[in-house]
Design a protein around this motif. Structure first.
Motif, PDB file in Angstrom:
ATOM      1  N   ARG A   1       0.790  -1.229   0.000  1.00 28.75           N
ATOM      2  CA  ARG A   1       0.000   0.000   0.000  1.00 28.75           C
ATOM      3  C   ARG A   1       0.825   1.283   0.000  1.00 28.75           C
ATOM      4  O   ARG A   1       0.309   2.349   0.315  1.00 28.75           O
TER       5      ARG A   1
ATOM      6  N   ASN B   1       1.766   2.647  -2.628  1.00 21.70           N
ATOM      7  CA  ASN B   1       1.249   3.398  -3.771  1.00 21.70           C
ATOM      8  C   ASN B   1       0.109   4.327  -3.362  1.00 21.70           C
ATOM      9  O   ASN B   1      -0.115   5.351  -3.987  1.00 21.70           O
ATOM     10  N   GLU B   2      -0.592   3.991  -2.291  1.00 19.18           N
ATOM     11  CA  GLU B   2      -1.685   4.838  -1.817  1.00 19.18           C
ATOM     12  C   GLU B   2      -1.169   6.131  -1.196  1.00 19.18           C
ATOM     13  O   GLU B   2      -1.921   7.087  -1.023  1.00 19.18           O
TER      14      GLU B   2
ATOM     15  N   TRP C   1      -2.875   7.396  -7.142  1.00 24.59           N
ATOM     16  CA  TRP C   1      -2.014   6.305  -6.691  1.00 24.59           C
ATOM     17  C   TRP C   1      -0.973   6.025  -7.760  1.00 24.59           C
ATOM     18  O   TRP C   1      -1.254   6.064  -8.956  1.00 24.59           O
TER      19      TRP C   1
ATOM     20  N   LYS D   1      -7.756   7.616  -5.456  1.00 22.81           N
ATOM     21  CA  LYS D   1      -7.328   6.469  -6.271  1.00 22.81           C
ATOM     22  C   LYS D   1      -6.680   6.898  -7.595  1.00 22.81           C
ATOM     23  O   LYS D   1      -5.751   6.250  -8.067  1.00 22.81           O
TER      24      LYS D   1
END
Length: 86
Positions: free
Chosen positions: A26, A28-29, A81, A78
């Motif tokens: 996570r 990338n979040e 990301w 999103k």
């Protein structure tokens, strides 16, 4: 061998596993790129020192953004990301 694919099945499996892991951790979040999360030993620090200024500034920006989001217990929308391919 004309009939064989250029990429072997184990390498496709490995890449799929790497993509899964990249999304599972996570980072990338929070806007991190893959290389932003590498453990920094002496060799990595030297490589970072040699980065072009724009890439170094991007790396610092990713870290500051991630720290800010983490402190506010939020994640990026999103659409923002980072992708494994980037």
């Amino acid at each position: 061998m004309a009939g064989w694919p250029a990429v072997s099945a184990p390498s496709r499996w490995l890449e799929g596993n790497q993509k899964w892991h990249y999304n599972a951790v996570r980072f990338n979040e929070l806007g991190f790129m893959r290389d932003d999360t590498i453990y920094e030993n002496d060799d990595v620090e030297e490589a970072i020192r040699r980065l072009p200024e724009n890439l170094y500034n991007d790396r610092v920006f990713h870290s500051k953004t991630a720290l800010d989001l983490s402190m506010r217990q939020q994640i990026l929308p999103k659409q923002q990301w980072t992708k494994y391919e980037e």
